[in-house]
Motif scaffolding. Structure first.
Motif, PDB file in Angstrom:
ATOM      1  N   UNK A 155      57.191   0.330  58.383  1.00 22.97           N
ATOM      2  CA  UNK A 155      58.026   1.212  59.195  1.00 22.97           C
ATOM      3  C   UNK A 155      59.486   0.857  58.977  1.00 22.97           C
ATOM      4  N   UNK A 156      60.319   1.874  58.857  1.00 18.64           N
ATOM      5  CA  UNK A 156      61.768   1.675  58.674  1.00 18.64           C
ATOM      6  C   UNK A 156      62.508   2.439  59.767  1.00 18.64           C
ATOM      7  N   UNK A 157      63.361   1.714  60.506  1.00 20.33           N
ATOM      8  CA  UNK A 157      64.201   2.379  61.507  1.00 20.33           C
ATOM      9  C   UNK A 157      65.665   2.221  61.105  1.00 20.33           C
ATOM     10  N   UNK A 158      66.503   3.153  61.565  1.00 20.31           N
ATOM     11  CA  UNK A 158      67.896   3.153  61.099  1.00 20.31           C
ATOM     12  C   UNK A 158      68.738   4.055  61.993  1.00 20.31           C
ATOM     13  N   UNK A 159      70.043   3.915  61.886  1.00 16.55           N
ATOM     14  CA  UNK A 159      70.994   4.840  62.505  1.00 16.55           C
ATOM     15  C   UNK A 159      71.885   5.386  61.388  1.00 16.55           C
ATOM     16  N   UNK A 160      72.194   6.685  61.484  1.00 10.01           N
ATOM     17  CA  UNK A 160      73.066   7.289  60.463  1.00 10.01           C
ATOM     18  C   UNK A 160      74.522   7.036  60.863  1.00 10.01           C
ATOM     19  N   UNK A 161      75.340   6.696  59.871  1.00 10.04           N
ATOM     20  CA  UNK A 161      76.779   6.512  60.111  1.00 10.04           C
ATOM     21  C   UNK A 161      77.487   7.850  59.905  1.00 10.04           C
ATOM     22  N   UNK A 162      78.671   8.033  60.472  1.00  7.49           N
ATOM     23  CA  UNK A 162      79.401   9.306  60.268  1.00  7.49           C
ATOM     24  C   UNK A 162      79.644   9.616  58.781  1.00  7.49           C
ATOM     25  N   UNK A 163      79.732   8.540  57.950  1.00  9.58           N
ATOM     26  CA  UNK A 163      80.039   8.804  56.521  1.00  9.58           C
ATOM     27  C   UNK A 163      78.776   9.129  55.719  1.00  9.58           C
ATOM     28  N   UNK A 164      77.647   9.260  56.416  1.00 14.81           N
ATOM     29  CA  UNK A 164      76.416   9.609  55.697  1.00 14.81           C
ATOM     30  C   UNK A 164      75.616   8.403  55.277  1.00 14.81           C
ATOM     31  N   UNK A 165      76.211   7.229  55.481  1.00 19.66           N
ATOM     32  CA  UNK A 165      75.485   5.995  55.187  1.00 19.66           C
ATOM     33  C   UNK A 165      74.617   5.613  56.375  1.00 19.66           C
ATOM     34  N   UNK A 166      74.041   4.393  56.320  1.00 18.62           N
ATOM     35  CA  UNK A 166      73.062   3.976  57.327  1.00 18.62           C
ATOM     36  C   UNK A 166      73.356   2.555  57.785  1.00 18.62           C
ATOM     37  N   UNK A 167      73.148   2.317  59.076  1.00 13.82           N
ATOM     38  CA  UNK A 167      73.332   0.984  59.649  1.00 13.82           C
ATOM     39  C   UNK A 167      72.175   0.683  60.586  1.00 13.82           C
ATOM     40  N   UNK A 168      72.122  -0.577  61.050  1.00 15.68           N
ATOM     41  CA  UNK A 168      71.027  -0.985  61.931  1.00 15.68           C
ATOM     42  C   UNK A 168      69.674  -0.628  61.326  1.00 15.68           C
ATOM     43  N   UNK A 169      69.526  -0.956  60.035  1.00 20.61           N
ATOM     44  CA  UNK A 169      68.334  -0.631  59.244  1.00 20.61           C
ATOM     45  C   UNK A 169      67.335  -1.778  59.366  1.00 20.61           C
ATOM     46  N   UNK A 170      66.136  -1.483  59.840  1.00 22.23           N
ATOM     47  CA  UNK A 170      65.118  -2.516  60.028  1.00 22.23           C
ATOM     48  C   UNK A 170      63.833  -2.141  59.294  1.00 22.23           C
ATOM     49  N   UNK A 171      63.266  -3.118  58.598  1.00 27.61           N
ATOM     50  CA  UNK A 171      61.985  -2.962  57.873  1.00 27.61           C
ATOM     51  C   UNK A 171      60.938  -3.789  58.605  1.00 27.61           C
ATOM     52  N   UNK A 172      59.845  -3.135  59.021  1.00 29.54           N
ATOM     53  CA  UNK A 172      58.830  -3.833  59.818  1.00 29.54           C
ATOM     54  C   UNK A 172      57.437  -3.687  59.226  1.00 29.54           C
ATOM     55  N   UNK A 173      56.666  -4.790  59.347  1.00 33.48           N
ATOM     56  CA  UNK A 173      55.282  -4.745  58.867  1.00 33.48           C
ATOM     57  C   UNK A 173      54.675  -6.128  58.877  1.00 33.48           C
ATOM     58  N   UNK A 174      53.438  -6.240  58.399  1.00 35.58           N
ATOM     59  CA  UNK A 174      52.721  -7.513  58.416  1.00 35.58           C
ATOM     60  C   UNK A 174      53.217  -8.471  57.342  1.00 35.58           C
ATOM     61  N   UNK A 175      52.970  -9.776  57.572  1.00 37.46           N
ATOM     62  CA  UNK A 175      53.281 -10.809  56.580  1.00 37.46           C
ATOM     63  C   UNK A 175      52.248 -11.900  56.786  1.00 37.46           C
ATOM     64  N   UNK A 176      51.386 -12.095  55.778  1.00 37.58           N
ATOM     65  CA  UNK A 176      50.173 -12.910  55.969  1.00 37.58           C
ATOM     66  C   UNK A 176      50.118 -14.072  54.985  1.00 37.58           C
ATOM     67  N   UNK A 177      49.794 -15.269  55.490  1.00 34.51           N
ATOM     68  CA  UNK A 177      49.548 -16.412  54.612  1.00 34.51           C
ATOM     69  C   UNK A 177      48.113 -16.302  54.087  1.00 34.51           C
ATOM     70  N   UNK A 178      47.931 -16.211  52.784  1.00 34.27           N
ATOM     71  CA  UNK A 178      46.612 -16.003  52.174  1.00 34.27           C
ATOM     72  C   UNK A 178      45.948 -17.345  51.879  1.00 34.27           C
ATOM     73  N   UNK A 179      46.681 -18.267  51.219  1.00 41.51           N
ATOM     74  CA  UNK A 179      46.150 -19.610  50.948  1.00 41.51           C
ATOM     75  C   UNK A 179      47.307 -20.534  50.604  1.00 41.51           C
ATOM     76  N   UNK A 180      46.988 -21.838  50.517  1.00 42.85           N
ATOM     77  CA  UNK A 180      47.987 -22.798  50.039  1.00 42.85           C
ATOM     78  C   UNK A 180      47.290 -23.735  49.063  1.00 42.85           C
ATOM     79  N   UNK A 181      48.091 -24.472  48.319  1.00 39.84           N
ATOM     80  CA  UNK A 181      47.486 -25.373  47.330  1.00 39.84           C
ATOM     81  C   UNK A 181      48.512 -26.285  46.698  1.00 39.84           C
ATOM     82  N   UNK A 182      48.036 -27.029  45.722  1.00 38.67           N
ATOM     83  CA  UNK A 182      48.877 -27.953  44.953  1.00 38.67           C
ATOM     84  C   UNK A 182      48.890 -27.506  43.499  1.00 38.67           C
ATOM     85  N   UNK A 183      50.017 -27.643  42.838  1.00 38.15           N
ATOM     86  CA  UNK A 183      50.066 -27.321  41.405  1.00 38.15           C
ATOM     87  C   UNK A 183      51.095 -28.246  40.774  1.00 38.15           C
ATOM     88  N   UNK A 184      50.862 -28.621  39.494  1.00 41.02           N
ATOM     89  CA  UNK A 184      51.754 -29.623  38.877  1.00 41.02           C
ATOM     90  C   UNK A 184      53.165 -29.071  38.836  1.00 41.02           C
TER      91      UNK A 184
END
Ligand SMILES: N[C@H](CCC[C@H](N)C(=O)O)C(=O)O
Length: 267
Positions: free
Chosen positions: A238-267
């Motif tokens: 999901x993306x939320x935002x506010x339009x600026x008078x110049x046609x640009x965008x501010x207060x832009x937020x990107x939302x969604x899941x973020x999951x740790x799948x596994x961990x490990x060791x590597x050389x």
């Protein structure tokens, strides 16, 4: 070397706690090897969490080709979840990334909301087709809305071939761009289906955070209203935002899941 594997709507990353600054970020071949889908851990990108005066942490991001990259929205969200896992933050973060400072927060259900940089109005581009636009949301993004009479179904569209041609179009030299293909929903309040060809991965990824951000902002010119839901092969963002008078965008937020799948060791 201890590593953690995270994914945000299928955009996946190797993450290393590098507060001790032991990792050689100049070794492109090593980073590419760690991201290799057969000979390494496998990922779209690799991130270092480092310490930075005045911030909770610093995000250092590399594409799967081992090269330092522009901002990664899904990566930023995953790094915030990792910082919380380490106890570096509680539910709010203020961190530094390649495109500047970012604020973020972790919701009680685990959703990570990341504030993106302010974005200029979509620009017409000579590349691709009439109506295509370019935006920079921390990374460069070309956005193409499919013509429903030609391509009624995004799922059957050849994203790799079309994306590769635009990504390497000389008009985007020397840095190139990421490329997003969008299906316009019957009702703009419904999720907007998106598939993305990512620069530096040089293939389609299951989702792209800065990409869906560009799509949501471009879609606001086609009836989409904040917050916009985007449906990627890896899940919904999901993306939320506010339009600026110049046609640009501010207060832009990107939302969604973020999951740790596994961990490990590597050389
Ligand atoms: N491949 C992108 C960087 C990662 C963007 C993507 N993974 C995201 O979630 O924003 C580029 O080279 O501009």
């Amino acid at each position: 070397m201890q590593f953690y594997k995270y994914q945000g709507t299928g955009n996946d990353f190797v993450i290393i706690d590098d507060r001790a600054r032991q990792f050689d970020e100049t070794d492109q071949a090593h980073i590419a090897h760690l991201c290799h889908r057969r000979f390494g851990i496998g990922a779209d990108g690799l991130m270092l969490l480092r310490e930075r005066e005045g911030y909770d942490f610093e995000m250092v991001y590399f594409n799967a080709d081992g090269r330092p990259s522009s901002m990664c929205g899904n990566g930023g969200r995953c790094l915030v979840a990792f910082a919380r896992f380490l106890g570096v933050i509680q539910d709010q973060a203020h961190f530094l990334a390649v495109d500047g400072p970012h604020d973020a927060r972790v919701e009680p259900n685990g959703t990570v909301r990341l504030r993106m940089i302010d974005v200029a109005a979509p620009q017409e581009t000579e590349v691709g087709e009439e109506g295509d636009v370019f935006l920079h949301t921390g990374s460069p993004h070309h956005v193409h809305f499919l013509d429903p009479t030609e391509h009624p179904n995004l799922a059957e569209f050849n994203v790799f071939a079309a994306g590769h041609d635009i990504r390497y179009d000389q008009a985007y030299d020397p840095a190139g761009t990421n490329v997003n293909f969008v299906e316009v929903p019957a009702d703009p309040a419904l999720p907007w289906p998106v598939r993305t060809y990512e620069r530096g991965v040089e293939d389609e990824t299951f989702s792209c955070g800065t990409g869906v951000t560009a799509v949501a902002l471009a879609a606001s010119q086609r009836g989409a209203v904040s917050p916009v839901r985007l449906r990627t092969p890896g899940g919904e963002l999901e993306v939320s935002f506010e339009q600026r008078p110049d046609g640009g965008f501010t207060n832009v937020w990107l939302s969604g899941p973020a999951v740790q799948v596994f961990s490990g060791e590597m050389e």
